[in-house]
Scaffold this motif. Structure first.
Motif, short mmCIF file in Angstrom:
data_model
loop_
_atom_site.label_atom_id
_atom_site.label_comp_id
_atom_site.label_asym_id
_atom_site.label_seq_id
_atom_site.Cartn_x
_atom_site.Cartn_y
_atom_site.Cartn_z
N VAL A 82 27.85 -2.13 2.33
CA VAL A 82 26.67 -2.74 2.95
C VAL A 82 26.00 -3.67 1.95
CG1 VAL A 82 24.39 -2.28 3.95
CG2 VAL A 82 26.30 -0.72 4.43
N ILE A 83 25.71 -4.89 2.39
CA ILE A 83 24.85 -5.81 1.62
C ILE A 83 23.87 -6.42 2.62
CG2 ILE A 83 24.71 -7.79 0.06
CD1 ILE A 83 27.73 -7.47 -0.45
N GLU A 84 22.59 -6.09 2.46
CA GLU A 84 21.56 -6.63 3.35
C GLU A 84 20.74 -7.64 2.56
OE1 GLU A 84 20.16 -2.69 3.76
OE2 GLU A 84 20.51 -2.63 5.93
N ALA A 85 20.99 -8.90 2.81
CA ALA A 85 20.22 -9.94 2.12
C ALA A 85 20.00 -11.10 3.09
CB ALA A 85 20.97 -10.40 0.86
N PRO A 86 19.16 -10.87 4.11
CA PRO A 86 18.93 -11.92 5.11
C PRO A 86 18.37 -13.20 4.50
CG PRO A 86 17.35 -10.09 5.37
CD PRO A 86 18.39 -9.65 4.39
N GLN A 87 17.62 -13.04 3.39
CA GLN A 87 17.06 -14.22 2.73
C GLN A 87 18.14 -15.11 2.14
OE1 GLN A 87 17.18 -11.10 1.72
NE2 GLN A 87 16.47 -10.79 -0.38
N ALA A 88 19.36 -14.56 2.00
CA ALA A 88 20.47 -15.34 1.47
C ALA A 88 21.57 -15.49 2.53
CB ALA A 88 21.05 -14.67 0.22
N GLY A 89 21.24 -15.15 3.77
CA GLY A 89 22.21 -15.30 4.85
C GLY A 89 23.36 -14.31 4.77
N ILE A 90 23.13 -13.16 4.13
CA ILE A 90 24.20 -12.17 3.95
C ILE A 90 23.87 -10.91 4.75
CG2 ILE A 90 25.57 -10.83 2.31
CD1 ILE A 90 24.59 -12.80 0.13
N ALA A 91 24.77 -10.52 5.63
CA ALA A 91 24.61 -9.28 6.40
C ALA A 91 25.98 -8.61 6.49
CB ALA A 91 24.05 -9.57 7.77
N VAL A 92 26.30 -7.81 5.48
CA VAL A 92 27.59 -7.13 5.43
C VAL A 92 27.39 -5.67 5.77
CG1 VAL A 92 29.46 -6.39 3.88
CG2 VAL A 92 28.54 -8.71 3.69
N ASP A 93 28.19 -5.16 6.70
CA ASP A 93 28.17 -3.73 7.04
C ASP A 93 29.57 -3.39 7.55
OD1 ASP A 93 27.79 -1.16 7.89
OD2 ASP A 93 25.95 -1.57 9.00
N GLU A 94 30.44 -3.01 6.63
CA GLU A 94 31.85 -2.80 6.96
C GLU A 94 32.27 -1.38 6.62
OE1 GLU A 94 34.29 -5.13 8.04
OE2 GLU A 94 32.66 -6.55 8.42
N ASP A 95 33.00 -0.76 7.53
CA ASP A 95 33.66 0.50 7.19
C ASP A 95 34.92 0.16 6.42
OD1 ASP A 95 31.86 2.26 8.40
OD2 ASP A 95 32.71 1.85 10.37
N LEU A 96 35.17 0.90 5.34
CA LEU A 96 36.35 0.63 4.53
C LEU A 96 37.55 1.41 5.04
CD1 LEU A 96 34.88 0.63 0.90
CD2 LEU A 96 34.92 -1.19 2.59
N SER A 97 38.69 0.76 5.00
CA SER A 97 39.95 1.38 5.41
C SER A 97 40.89 1.32 4.22
CB SER A 97 40.52 0.59 6.59
OG SER A 97 41.89 0.87 6.74
N THR A 98 41.96 2.12 4.26
CA THR A 98 42.94 2.00 3.18
C THR A 98 43.71 0.69 3.31
OG1 THR A 98 44.45 3.34 4.50
CG2 THR A 98 43.23 4.47 2.77
N GLU A 99 43.67 0.10 4.50
CA GLU A 99 44.24 -1.24 4.68
C GLU A 99 43.18 -2.28 4.35
OE1 GLU A 99 46.00 -1.86 8.55
OE2 GLU A 99 47.04 0.05 8.35
N VAL A 100 43.61 -3.35 3.70
CA VAL A 100 42.67 -4.38 3.25
C VAL A 100 42.10 -5.13 4.46
CG1 VAL A 100 42.38 -6.49 1.90
CG2 VAL A 100 43.86 -4.66 1.05
N ARG A 101 40.78 -5.24 4.53
CA ARG A 101 40.11 -6.03 5.55
C ARG A 101 39.42 -7.21 4.88
NH1 ARG A 101 37.35 -1.03 8.77
NH2 ARG A 101 39.23 -0.31 9.80
N LYS A 102 39.46 -8.36 5.57
CA LYS A 102 38.84 -9.56 5.01
C LYS A 102 37.70 -10.03 5.89
CE LYS A 102 43.02 -11.32 2.84
NZ LYS A 102 43.96 -12.43 2.72
N PHE A 103 36.66 -10.51 5.26
CA PHE A 103 35.59 -11.17 5.99
C PHE A 103 34.92 -12.18 5.07
CE2 PHE A 103 32.21 -8.82 3.91
CZ PHE A 103 32.83 -7.63 3.57
N THR A 104 34.26 -13.15 5.67
CA THR A 104 33.66 -14.22 4.88
C THR A 104 32.17 -14.33 5.17
OG1 THR A 104 34.22 -15.82 6.59
CG2 THR A 104 35.76 -15.60 4.76
N PHE A 105 31.45 -14.87 4.22
CA PHE A 105 30.04 -15.19 4.41
C PHE A 105 29.70 -16.32 3.46
CE2 PHE A 105 30.31 -11.83 1.25
CZ PHE A 105 29.45 -12.25 0.25
#
Ligand SMILES: [Cu+2]
Length: 140
Positions: A82-105
């Motif tokens: 989780v990274i909550e930083a609306p002031q920087a346009g960042i809203a990350v909330d990801e469940d982690l898996s043993t398989e690699v997941r990708k996302f961008t911001f």
């Protein structure tokens, strides 16, 4: 008796050195400074586990797209990022898996933002309290 004493001393040493190593990690010695790939993306690989993120300190440039590739170590304990930083346009909330997941911001404001695992087992300390946290630093 002698064997037992040797065993106790060995355990003490193992404990001591793992505590020193954990301390070094908390101080951010495993910082990762992202570089910009030729396609203009900063790519960061992050692994979570009991109870850490590696790297625990990530430095990225502002206004340059960031791609996170996240996963967790094998095991039955679920983890998240989780990274909550609306002031920087960042809203990350990801469940982690043993398989690699990708996302961008796209980080839009310099600053130092906490990242952590939001998971907690009833009656127990949260993963964040156990040390599963880190810092995302956005620099000009
Ligand atoms: Cu966790």
């Amino acid at each position: 008796m002698r064997a037992f004493l040797t065993f106790v001393i060995y355990c003490w040493c193992a404990l001591f050195f793992s505590a020193v190593a954990a301390g070094a990690e908390k101080n951010g010695r495993d910082a990762y400074i992202a570089s910009v790939d030729s396609d203009g993306v900063q790519r960061v690989r992050i692994v979570g586990g009991e109870y850490f993120f590696k790297p625990s300190r990530i430095v990225v440039k502002v206004n340059v797209p960031v791609e996170f590739s996240v996963s967790r170590e094998a095991g039955i304990v679920p983890h998240s990022l989780v990274i909550e930083a609306p002031q920087a346009g960042i809203a990350v909330d990801e469940d982690l898996s043993t398989e690699v997941r990708k996302f961008t911001f796209n980080p839009t404001a310099p600053g130092t933002y906490p990242m952590y695992c939001k998971n907690k087992l009833l009656f127990f300390k949260s993963h964040r309290e156990r040390g599963m946290e880190g810092i995302l630093e956005v620099v000009p």
